[in-house]
Motif scaffolding. Structure first.
Motif, PDB file in Angstrom:
ATOM      1  N   LEU A  77      -2.630  -5.367   7.518  1.00 51.68           N
ATOM      2  CA  LEU A  77      -1.600  -6.178   6.875  1.00 51.68           C
ATOM      3  C   LEU A  77      -1.172  -7.315   7.795  1.00 51.68           C
ATOM      4  CD1 LEU A  77       0.383  -6.219   4.353  1.00 51.68           C
ATOM      5  CD2 LEU A  77       2.016  -5.084   5.888  1.00 51.68           C
ATOM      6  N   ALA A  78      -1.002  -8.503   7.227  1.00 53.32           N
ATOM      7  CA  ALA A  78      -0.513  -9.634   8.008  1.00 53.32           C
ATOM      8  C   ALA A  78       0.922  -9.393   8.465  1.00 53.32           C
ATOM      9  CB  ALA A  78      -0.609 -10.916   7.178  1.00 53.32           C
ATOM     10  N   SER A  79       1.258  -9.837   9.660  1.00 50.82           N
ATOM     11  CA  SER A  79       2.584  -9.582  10.232  1.00 50.82           C
ATOM     12  C   SER A  79       3.696 -10.148   9.362  1.00 50.82           C
ATOM     13  CB  SER A  79       2.670 -10.176  11.641  1.00 50.82           C
ATOM     14  OG  SER A  79       1.704  -9.610  12.483  1.00 50.82           O
ATOM     15  N   GLU A  80       3.439 -11.314   8.728  1.00 51.52           N
ATOM     16  CA  GLU A  80       4.504 -11.931   7.931  1.00 51.52           C
ATOM     17  C   GLU A  80       4.806 -11.171   6.643  1.00 51.52           C
ATOM     18  OE1 GLU A  80       0.606 -14.236   7.211  1.00 51.52           O
ATOM     19  OE2 GLU A  80       1.731 -13.404   8.899  1.00 51.52           O
ATOM     20  N   LEU A  81       3.957 -10.206   6.267  1.00 52.89           N
ATOM     21  CA  LEU A  81       4.204  -9.419   5.050  1.00 52.89           C
ATOM     22  C   LEU A  81       4.939  -8.115   5.333  1.00 52.89           C
ATOM     23  CD1 LEU A  81       0.771  -9.857   3.212  1.00 52.89           C
ATOM     24  CD2 LEU A  81       2.909 -11.099   2.809  1.00 52.89           C
ATOM     25  N   GLU A  82       5.157  -7.802   6.599  1.00 49.47           N
ATOM     26  CA  GLU A  82       5.865  -6.567   6.933  1.00 49.47           C
ATOM     27  C   GLU A  82       7.312  -6.622   6.458  1.00 49.47           C
ATOM     28  OE1 GLU A  82       4.451  -4.217  10.727  1.00 49.47           O
ATOM     29  OE2 GLU A  82       4.940  -6.259  11.278  1.00 49.47           O
ATOM     30  N   GLY A  83       7.756  -5.552   5.838  1.00 47.08           N
ATOM     31  CA  GLY A  83       9.148  -5.438   5.422  1.00 47.08           C
ATOM     32  C   GLY A  83       9.496  -6.169   4.148  1.00 47.08           C
ATOM     33  N   LEU A  84       8.515  -6.826   3.495  1.00 45.68           N
ATOM     34  CA  LEU A  84       8.788  -7.538   2.248  1.00 45.68           C
ATOM     35  C   LEU A  84       8.534  -6.624   1.047  1.00 45.68           C
ATOM     36  CD1 LEU A  84       7.098 -11.005   2.958  1.00 45.68           C
ATOM     37  CD2 LEU A  84       9.475 -10.320   3.371  1.00 45.68           C
ATOM     38  N   ASP A  85       9.205  -6.934  -0.054  1.00 44.55           N
ATOM     39  CA  ASP A  85       8.956  -6.220  -1.303  1.00 44.55           C
ATOM     40  C   ASP A  85       7.717  -6.809  -1.963  1.00 44.55           C
ATOM     41  OD1 ASP A  85      11.198  -4.705  -0.868  1.00 44.55           O
ATOM     42  OD2 ASP A  85      12.509  -5.968  -2.094  1.00 44.55           O
ATOM     43  N   LEU A  86       6.678  -5.983  -2.117  1.00 39.36           N
ATOM     44  CA  LEU A  86       5.405  -6.425  -2.668  1.00 39.36           C
ATOM     45  C   LEU A  86       5.025  -5.531  -3.842  1.00 39.36           C
ATOM     46  CD1 LEU A  86       3.454  -6.761   0.723  1.00 39.36           C
ATOM     47  CD2 LEU A  86       4.694  -8.573  -0.465  1.00 39.36           C
ATOM     48  N   ARG A  87       4.258  -6.098  -4.751  1.00 36.08           N
ATOM     49  CA  ARG A  87       3.737  -5.316  -5.874  1.00 36.08           C
ATOM     50  C   ARG A  87       2.233  -5.180  -5.724  1.00 36.08           C
ATOM     51  NH1 ARG A  87       1.908  -6.420 -11.112  1.00 36.08           N
ATOM     52  NH2 ARG A  87       2.401  -8.647 -10.876  1.00 36.08           N
ATOM     53  N   VAL A  88       1.755  -3.935  -5.717  1.00 32.66           N
ATOM     54  CA  VAL A  88       0.324  -3.688  -5.576  1.00 32.66           C
ATOM     55  C   VAL A  88      -0.194  -2.979  -6.822  1.00 32.66           C
ATOM     56  CG1 VAL A  88       0.420  -3.574  -3.058  1.00 32.66           C
ATOM     57  CG2 VAL A  88       0.674  -1.485  -4.375  1.00 32.66           C
ATOM     58  N   GLU A  89      -1.398  -3.334  -7.198  1.00 31.36           N
ATOM     59  CA  GLU A  89      -2.092  -2.675  -8.302  1.00 31.36           C
ATOM     60  C   GLU A  89      -3.367  -2.069  -7.751  1.00 31.36           C
ATOM     61  OE1 GLU A  89      -2.792  -5.576 -11.274  1.00 31.36           O
ATOM     62  OE2 GLU A  89      -0.662  -5.882 -11.759  1.00 31.36           O
ATOM     63  N   GLY A  90      -3.599  -0.813  -8.090  1.00 33.75           N
ATOM     64  CA  GLY A  90      -4.799  -0.167  -7.575  1.00 33.75           C
ATOM     65  C   GLY A  90      -4.945   1.248  -8.098  1.00 33.75           C
ATOM     66  N   THR A  91      -5.920   1.941  -7.528  1.00 36.44           N
ATOM     67  CA  THR A  91      -6.255   3.303  -7.938  1.00 36.44           C
ATOM     68  C   THR A  91      -5.850   4.277  -6.838  1.00 36.44           C
ATOM     69  OG1 THR A  91      -8.162   2.435  -9.137  1.00 36.44           O
ATOM     70  CG2 THR A  91      -8.107   4.809  -8.735  1.00 36.44           C
ATOM     71  N   GLU A 103       5.777  12.785  -1.903  1.00 38.57           N
ATOM     72  CA  GLU A 103       4.385  12.482  -2.219  1.00 38.57           C
ATOM     73  C   GLU A 103       3.823  11.448  -1.251  1.00 38.57           C
ATOM     74  OE1 GLU A 103       3.814  12.801  -6.923  1.00 38.57           O
ATOM     75  OE2 GLU A 103       5.278  11.315  -6.300  1.00 38.57           O
ATOM     76  N   ARG A 104       2.532  11.551  -1.010  1.00 37.50           N
ATOM     77  CA  ARG A 104       1.835  10.561  -0.190  1.00 37.50           C
ATOM     78  C   ARG A 104       0.557  10.160  -0.900  1.00 37.50           C
ATOM     79  NH1 ARG A 104       0.065  12.801   5.269  1.00 37.50           N
ATOM     80  NH2 ARG A 104      -1.809  13.360   4.094  1.00 37.50           N
ATOM     81  N   PHE A 105       0.388   8.850  -1.081  1.00 39.37           N
ATOM     82  CA  PHE A 105      -0.767   8.318  -1.797  1.00 39.37           C
ATOM     83  C   PHE A 105      -1.584   7.419  -0.874  1.00 39.37           C
ATOM     84  CE2 PHE A 105       2.443   8.253  -5.461  1.00 39.37           C
ATOM     85  CZ  PHE A 105       2.094   9.522  -5.877  1.00 39.37           C
ATOM     86  N   ASP A 106      -2.906   7.547  -0.964  1.00 37.89           N
ATOM     87  CA  ASP A 106      -3.819   6.533  -0.442  1.00 37.89           C
ATOM     88  C   ASP A 106      -4.305   5.737  -1.647  1.00 37.89           C
ATOM     89  OD1 ASP A 106      -3.467   7.531   2.066  1.00 37.89           O
ATOM     90  OD2 ASP A 106      -5.389   8.555   2.182  1.00 37.89           O
ATOM     91  N   ILE A 107      -4.034   4.441  -1.628  1.00 38.96           N
ATOM     92  CA  ILE A 107      -4.300   3.595  -2.791  1.00 38.96           C
ATOM     93  C   ILE A 107      -5.395   2.592  -2.465  1.00 38.96           C
ATOM     94  CG2 ILE A 107      -3.308   1.932  -4.405  1.00 38.96           C
ATOM     95  CD1 ILE A 107      -0.629   3.206  -4.002  1.00 38.96           C
ATOM     96  N   ASP A 108      -6.391   2.544  -3.328  1.00 36.67           N
ATOM     97  CA  ASP A 108      -7.432   1.517  -3.261  1.00 36.67           C
ATOM     98  C   ASP A 108      -6.900   0.289  -4.000  1.00 36.67           C
ATOM     99  OD1 ASP A 108      -9.737   0.129  -2.941  1.00 36.67           O
ATOM    100  OD2 ASP A 108     -10.982   1.417  -4.192  1.00 36.67           O
ATOM    101  N   VAL A 109      -6.512  -0.729  -3.250  1.00 32.93           N
ATOM    102  CA  VAL A 109      -5.781  -1.863  -3.807  1.00 32.93           C
ATOM    103  C   VAL A 109      -6.746  -2.829  -4.504  1.00 32.93           C
ATOM    104  CG1 VAL A 109      -4.254  -3.799  -3.287  1.00 32.93           C
ATOM    105  CG2 VAL A 109      -4.008  -1.637  -2.034  1.00 32.93           C
ATOM    106  N   GLU A 110      -6.415  -3.164  -5.740  1.00 29.62           N
ATOM    107  CA  GLU A 110      -7.181  -4.152  -6.501  1.00 29.62           C
ATOM    108  C   GLU A 110      -6.562  -5.536  -6.368  1.00 29.62           C
ATOM    109  OE1 GLU A 110     -10.342  -5.332  -8.956  1.00 29.62           O
ATOM    110  OE2 GLU A 110      -9.921  -3.370  -8.076  1.00 29.62           O
TER     111      GLU A 110
END
Length: 818
Positions: A77-91, A103-110
């Motif tokens: 992850l890029a340093s400037e994205l740390e601590g930001l609210d992000l939306r991820v889509e994946g499996t 719960e703990r998930f490992d997500i394959d990010v699309e």
């Protein structure tokens, strides 16, 4: 032989690099390899061509290991994205849930998006996130299952979980989802002897970790077109097994582990029993299980080949069918089991062995062993640092050395027993080197458990998996058979539990790398069919290592361990050790005491603690206290908070540290800075807050002064500033309360004027410790500040000239991934 060893060594060298070369430097190396290849083409001398080819191959292999590492690092992850609210889509690739509902998930990010909806280009392809689905954390207390008051449980159960609470239904592996997350770059504890979580994340391609935001303004929703049908099938099988066989959780957890490679269902006690008996390898889908699947498939293939040969009498049909079915069944089983790194190693070794067979030439099996190792390293260069890598190849090497003997009758049984004993001896030495204990019963347990699981359990599981693809109802009989066998397996383990504890072989002392190499040489001399003088030499080496003198008396030393948002400090001198706090507990199955403090003390060769100090009963200070009390002989516990209840857990020997007292710890003179009222200090309004009841220790050695104040706040600070022993500066100060704004007042900093100040705080913790104004206050006083989140464990000791020096583990043990 030398060339293969140099190829292996190139991976080792790259794995220990503090920093990877830049791309221009890397390209220059590749150009050099290309130049040597051109010289090879124009060289007429066969020997010169061979040498140039080998050298070029060495350069290419080393460059590949570097390229692999750089590609993995670029996935972070890029340093400037740390601590930001992000939306991820994946499996969701894996979904694990503990008994607290976390719960703990490992997500394959699309895809990934910022809060404003803009897409993020360079984003990790895989992330690890957690989500809490319950608001009841009292079961997280270190006193879970112990009869103590609710007040003490509430005090000990406080925890910075770093995840928001929700009542959402749990997700399932294979489902496509859209989540709002808050992420950070990969970060883990950095201590001697402890698990390197950052390396593990890098090896598994996980570029960020964090938590799922579950407030109403951050909705999560399903994305069905991202569903992975195969992962959904695996999750469905696991769910059906857990629902159908619910009477014995440890049995169904073992069944799921052997069928699908998921090992999250075992509780802490069951895991410890399995480890003590040396049976952990049975629950990890590795070479043993993949080999059994291959043998099972080969048997099926030979039977089918025999039927074909009845109509077409071709001599090699059965052989070819056996090889084909063996490889296919093994690959299918490995795929169903999730293709973990251990499974990948086993598959690679199987494929190399199959290729060896297809060559129709009599190559040495050791050549296949070497090339299997090198292919594994090419696919996963950091495997060379994995304990499982060494377990696998050492075990195969021992089997190859012993099973080449031809025996019949009773000698065959003697060969099996000898092989099992020597294999357990080799693996015990490796476990000792890694700081783990093993029971004397381990060889006998393996001698019985391996054929039982191999012949009765695994074949039924393989058939059940195949049948479940056609009909779940049709596979229930096979699942029931495997479950019944595992019930018997666990009944036998439970009968051996007390014996396993009584016959536990503790780690005798810290085993150095040189001693480990000598042990391997000695065992090779014992295993190889050489002369009796060579075996006598092996025995002499082993006896010399066993009876070698223990390490020299320790110089006065202080280690502030990296335990995240918590505290654990080890003070040692000569053969005496003091432990100040035990770090936090993160879940019922994971605490800093188990993951950090215990391995660190074991690596030091410590079996006994002269004093254990519990500054106060907050979870970030007491999470590992039960582990330490169980694993080490603690002569005296000190505590100032909830002493009466603590005595119910740790025994009547718990002393109150609000009393002024002093004692000797090797060369250290230790002063406990109590309260003038002693046992009646609780009537002082300052002590109404638990933090202010922290044990405060002052250590002195030849004018070097160290102050450990726990989590005290300003009112207790002002009281301590009047203490006669704090009227002069200190050299090393543990910042009170992790650098909180409620502590480290201006008067405190000015009067103590520390040379070094250490902040024990977690990476990007939610309290923002150490706070900026506190940090600046110490810097303005002229203090040098150290933070465990940035430097790892902090070590303070004397050099050979008697000068005090301070260092961080991350700087002294620098690796390219941290």
């Amino acid at each position: 032989m030398l060339f293969r060893f140099l190829l292996f060594l190139s991976f080792v060298v790259v794995a220990f690099l503090p920093q990877l070369p830049h791309w221009p430097q890397l390209f220059s190396f590749l150009w050099g390899a290309g130049l040597f290849f051109l010289l090879l083409c124009f060289s007429a001398d066969a020997d010169s061509r061979c040498r140039l080819l080998k050298f070029s191959l060495l350069v290419v292999v080393a460059c590949w290991a570097v390229i692999w590492g750089k590609l993995q690092l670029e996935q972070r992850l890029a340093s400037e994205l740390e601590g930001l609210d992000l939306r991820v889509e994946g499996t969701i690739l894996t979904a694990k849930r503990d008994m607290l509902g976390r719960e703990r998930f490992d997500i394959d990010v699309e895809r990934a998006f910022r809060a404003d909806g803009s897409a993020i280009g360079d984003f990790p392809s895989r992330v690890r996130v957690s989500r809490t689905t319950t608001k009841d954390f009292r079961s997280a207390s270190i006193f879970r299952g112990t009869e103590v008051s609710g007040d003490l449980q509430t005090a000990a159960g406080q925890q910075d979980w770093g995840a928001e609470k929700s009542d959402i239904e749990p997700g399932m592996a294979g489902q496509g989802w859209s989540f709002w997350v808050r992420l950070k770059r990969p970060h883990g504890f950095a201590n001697a002897q402890s698990f390197d979580y950052e390396r593990w994340l890098l090896a598994h391609g996980i570029g960020a970790s964090g938590y799922i935001k579950t407030a109403e303004q951050y909705p999560a929703h399903r994305i069905e077109f991202l569903d992975n049908g195969f992962q959904l099938w695996r999750a469905g099988v696991a769910q059906k097994l857990q629902q159908h066989f619910s009477s014995r959780p440890e049995v169904v957890a073992t069944l799921v582990a052997l069928a699908l490679g998921q090992r999250t269902g075992l509780n802490e006690e069951s895991q410890q029993l399995i480890q003590r008996l040396g049976l952990s390898h049975l629950l990890a889908i590795s070479g043993l299980h993949v080999g059994l699947a291959a043998m099972f498939g080969a048997l099926m293939g030979r039977c089918i080949g025999a039927l074909v040969s009845a109509f077409r009498p071709l001599s090699n049909v059965g052989l070819w069918m056996g090889l084909l079915f063996g490889v296919v069944v093994a690959l299918g089983y490995a795929w169903v089991a999730g293709l973990s790194l251990a499974t990948q190693r086993a598959v690679i070794m199987l494929l190399v062995a199959a290729a060896w067979f297809l060559c129709y030439r009599r190559y040495s099996p050791w050549l296949a062993w070497w090339w299997s190792m090198l292919v594994v390293l090419v696919c996963q260069p950091l495997s060379v640092l994995e304990p499982g890598f060494w377990f696998s190849f050492v075990a195969v090497a021992v089997l190859m050395l012993l099973l080449r003997e031809r025996a019949s009758g009773w000698r065959r049984w003697w060969l099996v027993i000898k092989t099992q004993c020597l294999l357990c001896l080799c693996l015990t030495c490796l476990q000792w080197y890694l700081g783990d204990s093993v029971s004397v019963l381990s060889p006998l347990a393996n001698l019985v458990a391996i054929p039982f699981v191999s012949l009765l359990v695994v074949p039924q599981i393989l058939l059940a998996l195949g049948m479940s693809l056609i009909s779940w109802e049709g596979s229930l009989l096979l699942w029931q058979g495997a479950y019944t066998c595992l019930e018997l397996f666990w009944w036998c383990l439970e009968q051996c539990e007390h014996r396993a504890v009584e016959t536990l072989l503790p780690v005798p002392r810290q085993v150095t790398l040189l001693e480990m190499v000598l042990v391997v040489v000695a065992l090779a001399l014992l295993l190889l069919p050489w002369t009796y003088p060579s075996k006598a030499l092996a025995l002499l080496i082993l006896v010399a290592i066993w009876w070698s003198p223990t390490q020299a008396a320790r110089a006065p030393n202080i280690d502030v361990l990296d335990v995240g948002q918590g505290l654990a400090i080890v003070v040692s001198s000569d053969d005496q050790v003091l432990l100040y706090d035990t770090g936090p507990r993160f879940s019922p199955l994971f605490s800093a005491g188990e993951a950090v403090v215990k391995p660190f003390l074991t690596g030091m060769g410590v079996g006994q603690l002269k004093v254990g100090v519990i500054s106060h009963w907050d979870n970030d200070h007491t999470g590992g206290v039960l582990v330490i009390d169980r694993e080490f002989d603690v002569k005296q516990w000190l505590s100032s908070d909830l002493v009466t209840h603590a005595r119910k857990v740790l025994g009547e020997g718990v002393a109150d540290c609000l009393r002024e007292q002093a004692f000797q710890l090797g060369a250290w003179q230790v002063y406990v800075l109590g309260h003038s009222l002693g046992d009646d200090a609780s009537i002082d309004p300052v002590f109404k807050k638990r933090n202010n009841r922290s044990c405060v220790l002052l250590l002195e050695y030849q004018g070097f002064r160290v102050l450990l104040p726990g989590d005290i706040e300003r009112r207790r600070e002002l009281e301590l500033l009047a203490h006669p022993r704090l009227q002069q500066p200190v050299d090393l100060l543990l910042a009170p309360h992790h650098g909180s704004g409620t502590s480290s007042s201006a008067a405190w900093v000015a009067q103590l004027s520390p040379r070094w100040v250490v902040f024990s705080a977690g990476y990007r913790n939610r309290y923002h410790h150490p706070q900026r104004q506190v940090w600046q206050r110490y810097l303005q006083q002229g203090s040098k500040a150290w933070v465990t989140a940035e430097s790892g464990a902090i070590n303070v000791t004397q050099d050979h000239l008697g000068r005090w020096k301070i260092s961080g583990y991350r700087e002294s043990h620098r690796r390219y991934w941290r």
